[in-house]
Design a protein around this motif. Sequence first.
Motif, PDB file in Angstrom:
ATOM      1  N   SER A  81       0.837  -1.199   0.000  1.00  0.00           N
ATOM      2  CA  SER A  81       0.000   0.000   0.000  1.00  0.00           C
ATOM      3  C   SER A  81       0.876   1.257   0.000  1.00  0.00           C
ATOM      4  CB  SER A  81      -0.914  -0.012   1.226  1.00  0.00           C
ATOM      5  OG  SER A  81      -1.775   1.102   1.206  1.00  0.00           O
ATOM      6  N   LEU A  82       0.524   2.199  -0.910  1.00  0.00           N
ATOM      7  CA  LEU A  82       1.325   3.407  -1.102  1.00  0.00           C
ATOM      8  C   LEU A  82       0.445   4.642  -1.089  1.00  0.00           C
ATOM      9  CD1 LEU A  82       3.371   2.268  -4.248  1.00  0.00           C
ATOM     10  CD2 LEU A  82       4.158   2.178  -1.867  1.00  0.00           C
ATOM     11  N   VAL A  83       1.089   5.780  -1.006  1.00  0.00           N
ATOM     12  CA  VAL A  83       0.415   7.052  -1.221  1.00  0.00           C
ATOM     13  C   VAL A  83       1.421   8.009  -1.852  1.00  0.00           C
ATOM     14  CG1 VAL A  83       0.989   8.025   1.034  1.00  0.00           C
ATOM     15  CG2 VAL A  83      -1.061   8.812  -0.168  1.00  0.00           C
ATOM     16  N   LEU A  84       0.930   8.905  -2.691  1.00  0.00           N
ATOM     17  CA  LEU A  84       1.768   9.969  -3.240  1.00  0.00           C
ATOM     18  C   LEU A  84       1.317  11.276  -2.596  1.00  0.00           C
ATOM     19  CD1 LEU A  84       3.925  10.907  -5.291  1.00  0.00           C
ATOM     20  CD2 LEU A  84       2.055  11.281  -6.905  1.00  0.00           C
ATOM     21  N   PRO A  85       2.074  11.813  -1.659  1.00  0.00           N
ATOM     22  CA  PRO A  85       1.641  13.030  -0.966  1.00  0.00           C
ATOM     23  C   PRO A  85       1.660  14.230  -1.912  1.00  0.00           C
ATOM     24  CG  PRO A  85       3.414  11.902   0.241  1.00  0.00           C
ATOM     25  CD  PRO A  85       3.359  11.296  -1.122  1.00  0.00           C
ATOM     26  N   GLY A  86       0.678  15.094  -1.726  1.00  0.00           N
ATOM     27  CA  GLY A  86       0.676  16.352  -2.479  1.00  0.00           C
ATOM     28  C   GLY A  86       1.585  17.356  -1.821  1.00  0.00           C
ATOM     29  N   ASP A  87       2.835  16.977  -1.644  1.00  0.00           N
ATOM     30  CA  ASP A  87       3.800  17.756  -0.863  1.00  0.00           C
ATOM     31  C   ASP A  87       5.095  17.848  -1.665  1.00  0.00           C
ATOM     32  OD1 ASP A  87       5.742  18.674   0.871  1.00  0.00           O
ATOM     33  OD2 ASP A  87       5.167  17.374   2.534  1.00  0.00           O
ATOM     34  N   PRO A  88       5.436  19.017  -2.173  1.00  0.00           N
ATOM     35  CA  PRO A  88       6.618  19.132  -3.027  1.00  0.00           C
ATOM     36  C   PRO A  88       7.930  18.876  -2.305  1.00  0.00           C
ATOM     37  CG  PRO A  88       5.726  21.299  -2.534  1.00  0.00           C
ATOM     38  CD  PRO A  88       4.737  20.301  -2.026  1.00  0.00           C
ATOM     39  N   THR A  89       7.918  18.828  -0.974  1.00  0.00           N
ATOM     40  CA  THR A  89       9.153  18.542  -0.253  1.00  0.00           C
ATOM     41  C   THR A  89       9.411  17.046  -0.114  1.00  0.00           C
ATOM     42  OG1 THR A  89       8.154  18.506   1.974  1.00  0.00           O
ATOM     43  CG2 THR A  89       8.809  20.654   1.085  1.00  0.00           C
ATOM     44  N   ARG A  90       8.436  16.217  -0.498  1.00  0.00           N
ATOM     45  CA  ARG A  90       8.595  14.764  -0.371  1.00  0.00           C
ATOM     46  C   ARG A  90       9.020  14.134  -1.694  1.00  0.00           C
ATOM     47  NH1 ARG A  90       5.964  13.022   4.390  1.00  0.00           N
ATOM     48  NH2 ARG A  90       6.949  10.998   4.006  1.00  0.00           N
ATOM     49  N   GLY A  92       8.051  11.715  -3.494  1.00  0.00           N
ATOM     50  CA  GLY A  92       8.256  10.277  -3.518  1.00  0.00           C
ATOM     51  C   GLY A  92       7.016   9.521  -3.122  1.00  0.00           C
ATOM     52  N   LEU A  93       7.086   8.195  -3.262  1.00  0.00           N
ATOM     53  CA  LEU A  93       6.007   7.300  -2.899  1.00  0.00           C
ATOM     54  C   LEU A  93       6.216   6.834  -1.466  1.00  0.00           C
ATOM     55  CD1 LEU A  93       6.101   5.328  -6.230  1.00  0.00           C
ATOM     56  CD2 LEU A  93       4.179   6.736  -5.469  1.00  0.00           C
ATOM     57  N   VAL A  94       5.212   7.003  -0.642  1.00  0.00           N
ATOM     58  CA  VAL A  94       5.306   6.713   0.786  1.00  0.00           C
ATOM     59  C   VAL A  94       4.513   5.449   1.094  1.00  0.00           C
ATOM     60  CG1 VAL A  94       4.799   7.568   3.104  1.00  0.00           C
ATOM     61  CG2 VAL A  94       5.620   9.139   1.335  1.00  0.00           C
ATOM     62  N   VAL A  95       5.119   4.539   1.858  1.00  0.00           N
ATOM     63  CA  VAL A  95       4.484   3.277   2.222  1.00  0.00           C
ATOM     64  C   VAL A  95       3.463   3.503   3.338  1.00  0.00           C
ATOM     65  CG1 VAL A  95       4.904   0.949   3.140  1.00  0.00           C
ATOM     66  CG2 VAL A  95       6.555   2.006   1.578  1.00  0.00           C
ATOM     67  N   LEU A  96       2.321   2.792   3.250  1.00  0.00           N
ATOM     68  CA  LEU A  96       1.287   2.888   4.271  1.00  0.00           C
ATOM     69  C   LEU A  96       1.139   1.598   5.077  1.00  0.00           C
ATOM     70  CD1 LEU A  96      -1.602   4.767   2.408  1.00  0.00           C
ATOM     71  CD2 LEU A  96       0.084   5.701   3.979  1.00  0.00           C
ATOM     72  N   GLU A  97       1.972   0.590   4.789  1.00  0.00           N
ATOM     73  CA  GLU A  97       1.851  -0.697   5.470  1.00  0.00           C
ATOM     74  C   GLU A  97       2.146  -0.563   6.964  1.00  0.00           C
ATOM     75  OE1 GLU A  97       0.949  -3.592   4.128  1.00  0.00           O
ATOM     76  OE2 GLU A  97       0.743  -2.816   2.100  1.00  0.00           O
ATOM     77  N   PRO A  98       1.435  -1.357   7.802  1.00  0.00           N
ATOM     78  CA  PRO A  98       1.730  -1.349   9.242  1.00  0.00           C
ATOM     79  C   PRO A  98       3.200  -1.658   9.499  1.00  0.00           C
ATOM     80  CG  PRO A  98      -0.287  -2.571   8.795  1.00  0.00           C
ATOM     81  CD  PRO A  98       0.329  -2.263   7.457  1.00  0.00           C
ATOM     82  N   GLY A  99       3.795  -0.891  10.374  1.00  0.00           N
ATOM     83  CA  GLY A  99       5.203  -1.081  10.696  1.00  0.00           C
ATOM     84  C   GLY A  99       6.147  -0.369   9.754  1.00  0.00           C
ATOM     85  N   ARG A 100       5.615   0.077   8.598  1.00  0.00           N
ATOM     86  CA  ARG A 100       6.455   0.795   7.629  1.00  0.00           C
ATOM     87  C   ARG A 100       5.862   2.160   7.287  1.00  0.00           C
ATOM     88  NH1 ARG A 100       7.332  -2.819   2.481  1.00  0.00           N
ATOM     89  NH2 ARG A 100       8.750  -1.087   2.012  1.00  0.00           N
ATOM     90  N   ALA A 101       4.802   2.526   7.962  1.00  0.00           N
ATOM     91  CA  ALA A 101       4.090   3.758   7.625  1.00  0.00           C
ATOM     92  C   ALA A 101       5.042   4.952   7.642  1.00  0.00           C
ATOM     93  CB  ALA A 101       2.948   3.991   8.602  1.00  0.00           C
ATOM     94  N   GLY A 102       4.991   5.728   6.583  1.00  0.00           N
ATOM     95  CA  GLY A 102       5.839   6.907   6.459  1.00  0.00           C
ATOM     96  C   GLY A 102       7.149   6.656   5.757  1.00  0.00           C
ATOM     97  N   ALA A 132       2.250  18.256  -5.844  1.00  0.00           N
ATOM     98  CA  ALA A 132       3.443  17.550  -5.388  1.00  0.00           C
ATOM     99  C   ALA A 132       4.714  18.059  -6.047  1.00  0.00           C
ATOM    100  CB  ALA A 132       3.284  16.052  -5.655  1.00  0.00           C
ATOM    101  N   GLY A 133       4.575  18.902  -7.077  1.00  0.00           N
ATOM    102  CA  GLY A 133       5.740  19.418  -7.780  1.00  0.00           C
ATOM    103  C   GLY A 133       6.441  18.370  -8.615  1.00  0.00           C
ATOM    104  N   LEU A 134       5.694  17.352  -9.084  1.00  0.00           N
ATOM    105  CA  LEU A 134       6.275  16.268  -9.871  1.00  0.00           C
ATOM    106  C   LEU A 134       5.930  16.435 -11.343  1.00  0.00           C
ATOM    107  CD1 LEU A 134       5.706  13.074  -7.692  1.00  0.00           C
ATOM    108  CD2 LEU A 134       7.896  14.013  -8.456  1.00  0.00           C
ATOM    109  N   PRO A 135       6.926  16.522 -12.215  1.00  0.00           N
ATOM    110  CA  PRO A 135       6.630  16.553 -13.650  1.00  0.00           C
ATOM    111  C   PRO A 135       5.890  15.291 -14.071  1.00  0.00           C
ATOM    112  CG  PRO A 135       8.922  17.133 -13.233  1.00  0.00           C
ATOM    113  CD  PRO A 135       8.365  16.604 -11.939  1.00  0.00           C
TER     114      PRO A 135
END
Length: 368
Positions: A81-90, A92-102, A132-135
């Motif tokens: 499970s992933l999320v793409l934050p609408g945050d230009p400082t990140r 990247g793809l962020v993991v949402l799995e338990p124990g790996r969140a963030g 997100a500032g991603l081309p």
Amino acid sequence: MTTTPVTGRVRVAVVFGGRSSEHAISCVSAGSVLRHLDRERFDVVPVGITTDGAWVLGTDDPAQLAIHGRALPAVDATGTSLVLPGDPTRAGLVVLEPGRAGEVLAGVDVVFPVLHGPFGEDGTIQGLLEMAGLPYVGAGVLASAAGMDKEFTKKLLAADGLPVGDLVVLRRGTATLTGAERDRLGLPVFVKPARAGSSVGITRVTDWADLDAAIATARAHDPKVLVEAAITGREIECGVLELPDGTLRASLPAEIRIVGAASFYDFDAKYLDDVCEFDIPAKLDDDVAERVRETAVAAFRALDCQGLARVDFFVGPDGVPVVNEVNTMPGFTPISMYPRMWAVTGVDYPTLLATLVDTALARGTGLR
């Protein structure tokens, strides 16, 4: 432009699937993109969006994203499970799995949203990527939204003096056509969702007694419905490609001919049944072909598109191309016309994809 530190390659997130009725075709398109992206230049991260809208790490195996018989592919919801934050400082793809969140799974340089239909081709994911500032490959928010909504596609085209067919818009609360509208459009008519693609929900109506059922079919996909007058002519398509310096090129046109039992180029005719023949390039007089190419570029500009588009026409006996649709993220399946038209124009599939990525990186995001 940044590059993946370990490999030195540009990291491309190929996003596919999605919440629209074109989920399966997006998967098939992504399979072809994954197969043809140059892995010496690009580090690829496949990202699937399930039919419920969940983002997961997808498969990198094109065979798993192909049509087998009449069985359509879908995103496997069991992926990481992933999320793409609408945050230009990140970025990247962020993991949402338990124990790996963030945890940041991967930094991303550019996104290739191989998404068709609502929640992908309509400006929604483009807005997220801008935040997100991603081309990203393809049209921006406005052009994506306008190209998805066929009512506004035709309004913008007509405002620039380009020929389009006659239509009536049935908004929520408007049940059917008036008598005057029926007289104006005549029969047959095509009834379609205003914001869908791949010929989903379209009905060809030859008897007014069938109109209400056709409207109900279209409204199963979109509360706003178009009823379009039939246009007599050959079905011609043309691809437009933007180069990194902003130059626009038009492909050689192609023609679709229905040779089987299908009454028009619907979903089954496109993807499941062997009822079509394709002339690539189309057998047009040179002056007509050039007019199609010029009109395709003019339509691209009228919607303020970026990156790529496939422009669909009807060309009548007078040789005048009438614009039917502008597809801001055309199909990339093995049978899709956009890459095939560019192949006969002299741009092979890997070069086409590399050009799209390079153009996205050159354009960046925001008002640069």
